[in-house]
Design a protein around this motif. Structure first.
Motif, short mmCIF file in Angstrom:
data_model
loop_
_atom_site.label_atom_id
_atom_site.label_comp_id
_atom_site.label_asym_id
_atom_site.label_seq_id
_atom_site.Cartn_x
_atom_site.Cartn_y
_atom_site.Cartn_z
N HIS A 155 5.61 -15.08 11.50
CA HIS A 155 4.83 -13.84 11.41
C HIS A 155 3.34 -14.06 11.23
O HIS A 155 2.61 -13.08 11.10
N LYS A 156 2.88 -15.30 11.22
CA LYS A 156 1.49 -15.71 10.99
C LYS A 156 1.09 -15.46 9.53
O LYS A 156 1.64 -14.58 8.88
N PRO A 157 0.14 -16.23 9.02
CA PRO A 157 -0.27 -16.09 7.62
C PRO A 157 -0.78 -14.69 7.25
O PRO A 157 -0.63 -14.26 6.11
N ASP A 158 -1.36 -13.99 8.22
CA ASP A 158 -1.85 -12.63 7.93
C ASP A 158 -0.82 -11.56 8.27
O ASP A 158 -1.12 -10.37 8.22
N ALA A 159 0.40 -11.97 8.63
CA ALA A 159 1.53 -11.09 8.96
C ALA A 159 1.31 -10.27 10.22
O ALA A 159 2.00 -9.27 10.45
N SER A 160 0.37 -10.69 11.07
CA SER A 160 0.06 -9.93 12.28
C SER A 160 1.03 -10.21 13.43
O SER A 160 0.93 -9.60 14.48
N GLY A 161 1.97 -11.10 13.22
CA GLY A 161 3.01 -11.33 14.22
C GLY A 161 2.72 -12.52 15.12
O GLY A 161 1.58 -12.85 15.41
N GLY A 162 3.77 -13.15 15.51
CA GLY A 162 3.74 -14.28 16.42
C GLY A 162 5.07 -14.26 17.13
O GLY A 162 5.37 -13.34 17.89
N MET A 163 5.91 -15.23 16.81
CA MET A 163 7.28 -15.19 17.32
C MET A 163 8.01 -14.00 16.71
O MET A 163 8.79 -13.32 17.36
N GLY A 164 7.74 -13.73 15.43
CA GLY A 164 8.30 -12.56 14.76
C GLY A 164 7.34 -11.39 14.91
O GLY A 164 6.17 -11.56 15.26
N PRO A 165 7.80 -10.17 14.63
CA PRO A 165 6.94 -9.00 14.83
C PRO A 165 5.79 -8.90 13.83
O PRO A 165 5.81 -9.52 12.78
N ASN A 166 4.82 -8.10 14.21
CA ASN A 166 3.71 -7.74 13.33
C ASN A 166 4.30 -6.95 12.16
O ASN A 166 5.06 -6.01 12.36
N LEU A 167 3.95 -7.35 10.96
CA LEU A 167 4.49 -6.69 9.77
C LEU A 167 3.50 -5.73 9.11
O LEU A 167 3.83 -5.08 8.13
N ILE A 168 2.29 -5.66 9.67
CA ILE A 168 1.26 -4.83 9.03
C ILE A 168 0.85 -3.62 9.85
O ILE A 168 0.01 -2.85 9.43
N ASP A 169 1.46 -3.47 11.02
CA ASP A 169 1.20 -2.24 11.77
C ASP A 169 2.36 -1.27 11.53
O ASP A 169 3.26 -1.56 10.75
N ASP A 170 2.33 -0.14 12.16
CA ASP A 170 3.39 0.85 11.97
C ASP A 170 4.38 0.87 13.13
O ASP A 170 5.17 1.80 13.25
N VAL A 171 4.34 -0.15 13.99
CA VAL A 171 5.23 -0.20 15.14
C VAL A 171 6.52 -0.92 14.74
O VAL A 171 6.49 -2.10 14.38
N VAL A 172 7.62 -0.20 14.76
CA VAL A 172 8.92 -0.77 14.42
C VAL A 172 9.98 -0.22 15.35
O VAL A 172 9.86 0.89 15.87
N ILE A 173 11.02 -1.01 15.57
CA ILE A 173 12.14 -0.55 16.39
C ILE A 173 13.01 0.38 15.55
O ILE A 173 13.44 1.43 16.00
N ASN A 174 13.27 -0.02 14.33
CA ASN A 174 14.07 0.77 13.40
C ASN A 174 13.12 1.40 12.39
O ASN A 174 12.53 0.68 11.58
N PRO A 175 12.97 2.72 12.39
CA PRO A 175 12.02 3.36 11.47
C PRO A 175 12.24 3.01 10.00
O PRO A 175 11.31 2.98 9.22
N ARG A 176 13.46 2.72 9.63
CA ARG A 176 13.75 2.35 8.24
C ARG A 176 13.02 1.06 7.86
O ARG A 176 12.69 0.86 6.69
N ALA A 177 12.76 0.19 8.85
CA ALA A 177 12.08 -1.08 8.57
C ALA A 177 10.63 -0.88 8.15
O ALA A 177 9.97 -1.84 7.75
N ASN A 178 10.12 0.33 8.25
CA ASN A 178 8.75 0.59 7.83
C ASN A 178 8.69 1.10 6.40
O ASN A 178 7.68 1.60 5.95
N THR A 179 9.81 0.94 5.67
CA THR A 179 9.87 1.30 4.25
C THR A 179 10.17 0.03 3.46
O THR A 179 10.67 -0.95 4.01
N ASP A 180 9.88 0.06 2.17
CA ASP A 180 10.20 -1.11 1.35
C ASP A 180 11.70 -1.35 1.31
O ASP A 180 12.15 -2.49 1.33
N LEU A 181 12.48 -0.28 1.30
CA LEU A 181 13.94 -0.42 1.31
C LEU A 181 14.39 -1.13 2.60
O LEU A 181 15.18 -2.07 2.56
#
Length: 151
Positions: free
Chosen positions: A86-112
């Motif tokens: 996910h890269k050190p800044d979590a902006s995504g690489g092989m894994g998805p970007n974790l700091i934007d709001d783009v998700v396949i599963n909307p639940r993944a954009n919550t802490d739960l």
């Protein structure tokens, strides 16, 4: 009676009513991101649930969000386990970007949802970190770190 006094009195009455009628707490359901099956949140070998984990199980709210010490620890755990994908800044690489709001599963954009994915895995290369020895407390700290990166 002032508006503030009326609001205080109304809050007191509602609090008494909630206690009197024992309004049940909302049950948090932890689900597998792949098949929506219930998750087994039993502690892994050697894991003791912290107060933060117990609270998260009850509320679905991460008590470490905004906690500087937990964020610093979460950053270290993230760098040791997650940044390769996910890269050190979590902006995504092989894994998805974790700091934007783009998700396949909307639940993944919550802490739960983040917890469910880290704990029990998801599609692609994301395997369950609970099976790699990561504790639920560590997962919550990673989430607090990721949340601290969002703009």
């Amino acid at each position: 009676m002032s508006l503030t006094q009326r609001a205080s009195r109304t809050l007191a009455v509602l609090t008494v009513a909630a206690v009197t009628f024992a309004i049940p707490a909302i049950a948090i359901e932890f689900r597998n991101a792949l098949d929506d099956s219930p998750l087994d949140l039993s502690p892994i070998k050697g894991e003791t649930f912290t107060d933060a984990v117990k609270s998260f199980h009850e509320t679905g709210t991460n008590p470490y969000v905004g906690n500087a010490d937990a964020i610093a620890e979460g950053k270290k755990i993230f760098n040791d386990n997650c940044q390769v994908c996910h890269k050190p800044d979590a902006s995504g690489g092989m894994g998805p970007n974790l700091i934007d709001d783009v998700v396949i599963n909307p639940r993944a954009n919550t802490d739960l949802g983040k917890f469910e994915v880290i704990h029990s895995g998801a599609a692609g290369a994301m395997r369950p970190f609970s099976k790699r020895g990561m504790t639920q407390d560590q997962i919550l700290k990673i989430i607090a770190f990721i949340d601290s990166l969002k703009k």
